[in-house]
Write a protein that holds these residues in place. Structure first.
Motif, PDB file in Angstrom:
ATOM      1  N   THR A   1       0.834  -1.242   0.136  1.00 24.63           N
ATOM      2  CA  THR A   1       0.153   0.079   0.022  1.00 24.63           C
ATOM      3  C   THR A   1       0.833   1.374   0.020  1.00 24.63           C
ATOM      4  OG1 THR A   1      -0.020  -0.032   2.410  1.00 24.63           O
ATOM      5  CG2 THR A   1      -1.776  -1.352   1.198  1.00 24.63           C
ATOM      6  N   GLN A   2       0.299   2.279  -0.099  1.00 26.04           N
ATOM      7  CA  GLN A   2       1.275   3.716  -0.260  1.00 26.04           C
ATOM      8  C   GLN A   2       1.743   3.939   1.217  1.00 26.04           C
ATOM      9  OE1 GLN A   2      -0.750   7.230  -1.524  1.00 26.04           O
ATOM     10  NE2 GLN A   2       1.076   8.284  -1.408  1.00 26.04           N
TER      11      GLN A   2
ATOM     12  N   LEU B   1       5.487   3.435   1.597  1.00 24.42           N
ATOM     13  CA  LEU B   1       6.414   4.854   2.123  1.00 24.42           C
ATOM     14  C   LEU B   1       7.491   4.469   3.230  1.00 24.42           C
ATOM     15  CD1 LEU B   1       4.175   7.632   1.380  1.00 24.42           C
ATOM     16  CD2 LEU B   1       6.178   7.206   0.230  1.00 24.42           C
TER      17      LEU B   1
ATOM     18  N   MET C   1       5.830   3.248  -8.168  1.00 22.07           N
ATOM     19  CA  MET C   1       4.395   3.605  -7.890  1.00 22.07           C
ATOM     20  C   MET C   1       3.488   3.205  -9.100  1.00 22.07           C
ATOM     21  SD  MET C   1       2.527   6.890  -6.063  1.00 22.07           S
ATOM     22  CE  MET C   1       3.043   6.761  -4.472  1.00 22.07           C
TER      23      MET C   1
ATOM     24  N   VAL D   1       4.452  -0.048  -5.201  1.00 25.32           N
ATOM     25  CA  VAL D   1       3.467   0.432  -4.624  1.00 25.32           C
ATOM     26  C   VAL D   1       2.487   0.155  -5.726  1.00 25.32           C
ATOM     27  CG1 VAL D   1       2.331   2.451  -3.752  1.00 25.32           C
ATOM     28  CG2 VAL D   1       4.449   1.946  -2.930  1.00 25.32           C
TER      29      VAL D   1
ATOM     30  N   LEU E   1      -1.336   1.343  -6.640  1.00 28.86           N
ATOM     31  CA  LEU E   1      -2.666   2.084  -6.186  1.00 28.86           C
ATOM     32  C   LEU E   1      -3.736   2.031  -7.125  1.00 28.86           C
ATOM     33  CD1 LEU E   1      -0.419   5.131  -4.961  1.00 28.86           C
ATOM     34  CD2 LEU E   1      -1.430   3.218  -3.584  1.00 28.86           C
TER      35      LEU E   1
ATOM     36  N   GLU F   1      -7.673   5.008  -4.420  1.00 33.28           N
ATOM     37  CA  GLU F   1      -6.076   5.202  -3.641  1.00 33.28           C
ATOM     38  C   GLU F   1      -5.201   6.303  -4.578  1.00 33.28           C
ATOM     39  OE1 GLU F   1      -6.369   0.401  -2.167  1.00 33.28           O
ATOM     40  OE2 GLU F   1      -5.061   1.069  -3.978  1.00 33.28           O
TER      41      GLU F   1
ATOM     42  N   PRO G   1      -3.450   9.055  -5.383  1.00 32.51           N
ATOM     43  CA  PRO G   1      -2.727  10.364  -4.524  1.00 32.51           C
ATOM     44  C   PRO G   1      -3.538  11.662  -5.190  1.00 32.51           C
ATOM     45  CG  PRO G   1      -0.934   8.748  -4.935  1.00 32.51           C
ATOM     46  CD  PRO G   1      -2.005   8.544  -5.737  1.00 32.51           C
TER      47      PRO G   1
ATOM     48  N   TYR H   1       2.121  13.845  -7.456  1.00 32.99           N
ATOM     49  CA  TYR H   1       1.812  12.437  -8.265  1.00 32.99           C
ATOM     50  C   TYR H   1       1.177  12.338  -9.594  1.00 32.99           C
ATOM     51  CZ  TYR H   1       2.903  11.074  -3.544  1.00 32.99           C
ATOM     52  OH  TYR H   1       3.647  10.831  -2.130  1.00 32.99           O
TER      53      TYR H   1
ATOM     54  N   GLY I   1      10.194   9.408  -0.633  1.00 38.58           N
ATOM     55  CA  GLY I   1       8.822   9.476  -1.083  1.00 38.58           C
ATOM     56  C   GLY I   1       8.544  10.727  -2.160  1.00 38.58           C
TER      57      GLY I   1
END
Length: 166
Positions: A37-38, A42, A54, A88, A90, A94, A96, A101, A118
């Motif tokens: 997961t994010q 991280l 990501m 990661v 997403l 989810e 961001p 991003y 990050g």
């Protein structure tokens, strides 16, 4: 015997739930890869010093579903390189919301490479793809080229390009 059966059954259920939720993080992008997961990604990157790859996608997106095929079967290059990244994944809500991003837009799918703190490295782009959508990937070869560039620019502590067979 009955006193033992319930704790054993509960332990099995917890293990099964844990395995199922880990596999579900792949969301079709290779159950054999170690997706996070994010938040977990991280935290792991900060601790390990590994860069983050990501992947941002939507379940209903045809281009995203086409990219899944590039990850589903073990791919030697992606598999070897992924060991040096925190992966990661997403999907849907989810994604961001922060602008960092989506440096050139919020199209999907997009793959960003982040430093272990990050922060995205906006210079790691798909040089083989469309210059208007530089974080859009459609083939494994494009992804591995950017993974190699990310490792060149952001090598984790335990990484040596001479020990990686690529």
């Amino acid at each position: 015997m009955e006193g033992i059966a319930l704790p054993v059954a509960l332990a099995g259920l917890v293990l099964l739930t844990s395995v199922a939720s880990e596999a579900s993080l792949a969301r079709g992008f290779g159950d054999h890869l170690d997706w996070k997961t994010q938040a977990d990604g991280l935290a792991e990157a900060k601790e390990s010093g590994k860069p983050i790859m990501m992947l941002i996608h939507k379940s209903w997106c045809s281009a995203c579903n086409a990219l899944k095929k590039e990850f589903q079967n073990p791919n030697d290059d992606i598999d070897k390189l992924s060991k040096h990244f925190v992966l990661v994944n997403l999907e849907d809500d989810e994604e961001p919301r922060e602008e960092k991003y989506g440096p050139d837009g919020k199209y999907i799918p997009r793959i960003l490479f982040l430093h272990s703190d990050g922060e995205p490295d906006v210079d790691i782009q798909n040089v083989e793809g469309n210059p208007n959508y530089v974080y859009f990937y459609s083939q494994a070869s494009e992804v591995t080229a950017s993974m190699k560039e990310a490792l060149r620019k952001m090598p984790p502590k335990d990484y040596s390009p001479h020990t990686t067979e690529l």
